[in-house]
Every structure is written in structure tokens, then in C-alpha cells.
Design a protein around this motif. Sequence first.
Motif, mmCIF file in Angstrom:
data_model
loop_
_atom_site.group_PDB
_atom_site.id
_atom_site.type_symbol
_atom_site.label_atom_id
_atom_site.label_comp_id
_atom_site.label_asym_id
_atom_site.label_seq_id
_atom_site.Cartn_x
_atom_site.Cartn_y
_atom_site.Cartn_z
ATOM 1 N N MET A 30 33.107 -46.494 58.710
ATOM 2 C CA MET A 30 33.306 -46.480 60.714
ATOM 3 C C MET A 30 35.702 -46.991 59.883
ATOM 4 O O MET A 30 36.326 -46.498 60.517
ATOM 5 C CB MET A 30 32.938 -46.798 61.483
ATOM 6 N N LEU A 31 35.715 -48.414 60.209
ATOM 7 C CA LEU A 31 36.411 -49.624 60.156
ATOM 8 C C LEU A 31 37.611 -48.498 58.971
ATOM 9 O O LEU A 31 38.957 -48.086 59.407
ATOM 10 C CB LEU A 31 36.328 -50.763 59.640
ATOM 11 N N ALA A 32 37.395 -48.352 57.647
ATOM 12 C CA ALA A 32 38.166 -47.911 57.238
ATOM 13 C C ALA A 32 38.379 -46.519 57.493
ATOM 14 O O ALA A 32 39.353 -45.805 56.669
ATOM 15 C CB ALA A 32 36.925 -47.844 55.362
ATOM 16 N N GLN A 33 37.322 -45.414 57.730
ATOM 17 C CA GLN A 33 38.101 -44.156 58.232
ATOM 18 C C GLN A 33 38.574 -44.152 59.264
ATOM 19 O O GLN A 33 39.907 -43.699 59.098
ATOM 20 C CB GLN A 33 36.660 -43.925 58.551
ATOM 21 N N LEU A 34 38.422 -44.933 60.308
ATOM 22 C CA LEU A 34 39.409 -45.114 61.425
ATOM 23 C C LEU A 34 41.235 -45.177 60.819
ATOM 24 O O LEU A 34 41.603 -44.350 61.643
ATOM 25 C CB LEU A 34 38.683 -46.505 62.395
ATOM 26 N N ASP A 35 40.987 -46.257 60.074
ATOM 27 C CA ASP A 35 42.241 -46.636 59.347
ATOM 28 C C ASP A 35 42.771 -45.678 58.459
ATOM 29 O O ASP A 35 44.494 -45.332 58.955
ATOM 30 C CB ASP A 35 42.061 -47.412 58.046
ATOM 31 N N ALA A 36 41.907 -44.228 58.160
ATOM 32 C CA ALA A 36 42.730 -43.357 56.984
ATOM 33 C C ALA A 36 43.655 -42.623 58.679
ATOM 34 O O ALA A 36 44.557 -42.162 57.920
ATOM 35 C CB ALA A 36 42.124 -42.991 56.030
ATOM 36 N N GLN A 37 42.734 -42.312 59.288
ATOM 37 C CA GLN A 37 43.159 -41.413 60.595
ATOM 38 C C GLN A 37 44.019 -41.850 60.888
ATOM 39 O O GLN A 37 44.552 -40.706 61.644
ATOM 40 C CB GLN A 37 41.596 -41.213 61.844
ATOM 41 N N LEU A 38 44.498 -43.196 61.251
ATOM 42 C CA LEU A 38 45.411 -43.411 61.966
ATOM 43 C C LEU A 38 46.818 -43.661 60.762
ATOM 44 O O LEU A 38 47.123 -43.201 61.154
ATOM 45 C CB LEU A 38 45.259 -45.004 62.466
ATOM 46 N N ALA A 39 46.386 -43.404 60.140
ATOM 47 C CA ALA A 39 47.595 -43.467 59.269
ATOM 48 C C ALA A 39 47.422 -41.811 58.878
ATOM 49 O O ALA A 39 49.355 -42.006 58.852
ATOM 50 C CB ALA A 39 47.200 -43.150 57.984
ATOM 51 N N HIS A 40 46.903 -40.990 59.054
ATOM 52 C CA HIS A 40 47.169 -40.001 59.503
ATOM 53 C C HIS A 40 47.939 -39.704 60.564
ATOM 54 O O HIS A 40 49.210 -38.549 60.659
ATOM 55 C CB HIS A 40 45.790 -38.670 59.457
ATOM 56 N N ALA A 41 47.848 -40.187 62.053
ATOM 57 C CA ALA A 41 48.338 -39.474 62.641
ATOM 58 C C ALA A 41 49.846 -39.942 62.965
ATOM 59 O O ALA A 41 50.285 -39.433 63.561
ATOM 60 C CB ALA A 41 46.996 -40.403 64.286
ATOM 61 N N HIS A 42 50.164 -40.753 62.416
ATOM 62 C CA HIS A 42 50.803 -42.176 62.634
ATOM 63 C C HIS A 42 51.766 -41.265 61.477
ATOM 64 O O HIS A 42 53.478 -40.951 61.819
ATOM 65 C CB HIS A 42 50.798 -43.534 61.519
ATOM 66 N N GLY A 43 51.877 -40.376 60.973
ATOM 67 C CA GLY A 43 52.281 -39.800 59.666
ATOM 68 C C GLY A 43 52.355 -38.239 59.937
ATOM 69 O O GLY A 43 53.622 -37.451 60.221
ATOM 70 N N ASP A 44 51.895 -37.636 61.559
ATOM 71 C CA ASP A 44 51.848 -36.202 61.603
ATOM 72 C C ASP A 44 52.405 -36.051 62.819
ATOM 73 O O ASP A 44 52.022 -36.716 64.466
ATOM 74 C CB ASP A 44 50.675 -35.966 61.523
ATOM 75 N N GLU A 45 53.518 -35.824 62.908
ATOM 76 C CA GLU A 45 54.487 -35.919 64.039
ATOM 77 C C GLU A 45 53.960 -34.973 65.159
ATOM 78 O O GLU A 45 54.567 -34.850 66.200
ATOM 79 C CB GLU A 45 56.270 -35.466 64.310
ATOM 80 N N ASN A 46 52.734 -34.143 64.626
ATOM 81 C CA ASN A 46 52.608 -32.756 65.787
ATOM 82 C C ASN A 46 51.479 -33.438 66.410
ATOM 83 O O ASN A 46 50.718 -32.716 67.390
ATOM 84 C CB ASN A 46 52.251 -31.680 64.635
#
Length: 251
Positions: A30-46
Motif C-alpha cells: 500500500m505504501l509503494a502504491q501510494l508513493d506511485a500515485q503521489l508521483a502521478h498527481a504531482h506531475g499531472d497539473e490537471n
Amino acid sequence: MGQIIVQRSAHVLTLELSNPGKANALDRDMLAQLDAQLAHAHGDENVRALVLRGQRGGAFSSGADIREWAPMRPEEFARDWIGYGNALFDRFESLRCPTIAAIEGLCFGGGLELALCADLRVASRAARFRFPELTLGAIPGWHGGPRLARLVGRGRALEAVLTAGEIDAGTAQAWGLVNSACATESFERDLQALVDRLTRVSPRAAALAKAAIVGAQDPAAFYPAATLALRGSPDAEIGIRAFYNKTAAVF
């Protein structure tokens, strides 16, 4: 093994903690998946707002999964569990867009530490909060104590951590631990209203305003640079035009 269930609706990214049978206890997957989603959100200005929650009507998180960390050697625990968790939680706290922890049931231990990293916390009246770590011969290792102290004050943070006592939603609101405590039947409606307000403001201004409050900024350098960047942005043009036209700005 738990997972993060991802939902996207327009400008809102919702991440649902899911570890059935363990009240959404946080494990390494779960921590690894959360990490990946935060990286996605940070890079997606939408993505203009991120909501972190448990399953509707259920627990937010019972904490860090003890079956994950108890077998670890002390050095491994300090490096791979506490160290990694703190780096991840710091990334969540400093995420570009506004974040909300939506809390309906229990929110204990590492789950409470995670919720404290969000910009805003919305609770239902059924929510319960607790740091049980001292009863296990441990401490809130993901900076939960200092984050709580910044919100509610040193005395109340020490009370919560040292007594391992449970805090109900009304007390959490009175302390400032949560921004609002909603009736159970209106929780989804109140949460959506908050999300709508967050996604209507200028996303560029929101990111910089958040950085000014959350980040360790040098004000003498930060504010001139931030206002220069904003003043030359399309958001400023949209906002000023709407002001003169006496209309609501649409960013």
C-alpha cells in the motif's frame, strides 16, 4: 495484501485505502502504491485536488500493519519502514495540489499519521482517533506527534500520544485535529462541497499558497518569485478579467 483503489473524476483524484479484514492497515504494498500515485498527481497539473479515504462508511486506517513490521530486524525497521515512510509522508504533505483526508471510522496509529499529512481533514461523527503505539512499546514514528502538535498544541499532542487515549470526532474538531465533523448522513455531500470549492480556485495560486504555508520557504525569496510567476500566468489574466467583468473566474 492491501491496495490503493484509484478513481479519477475531472480534476479530482481519489485514493481509497483498501486492506479488507485489517481495517485498512497499511502494509508495504500500500505504501509503494501510494508513493506511485503521489508521483502521478504531482506531475499531472490537471489534478487539482486529491482525496484520501477508506471505503465509504468504513475505517480510514487502523494503522501500520504490525505483521509487516514486527518481524523486521531493528536496523531494517528503522531504514525500510520508518525511514521510507517518513520520506513518503513528507512527499504527501508537500504535494503540489490541495489534499483532503476523508475519515469516517477509526483512524489509528500510522493511519492517523497519514491523515495528518493532508492539508484538510473532514470527519464524520462516527470517526475515532488514537495513537496506540506506546501500548505496544513503540512510538508514532512517522512524525505523527510533531504534526499533531502543530495542529492542536503541545499539551494536547502529548496527552494524545502519552495516554494512548481515544479521541471522538467532536473533540477532534474542538482541538483543531479535523477541520469539520459532519453528520454521517451528510458526510458525502459535505465532502463533495469542499472538493468543489478547492477545484474552483486558481490551481497555480493554490499550489504556491500551499507551498508558502507548508514548505520551509525563505519569505524574502519566495514571495517575490511566487507573485512574479503568478502575475505572468494565464490564471492572473483570467482572474483579473473576471473581476472587472463582475463574473466568477473559471480556471
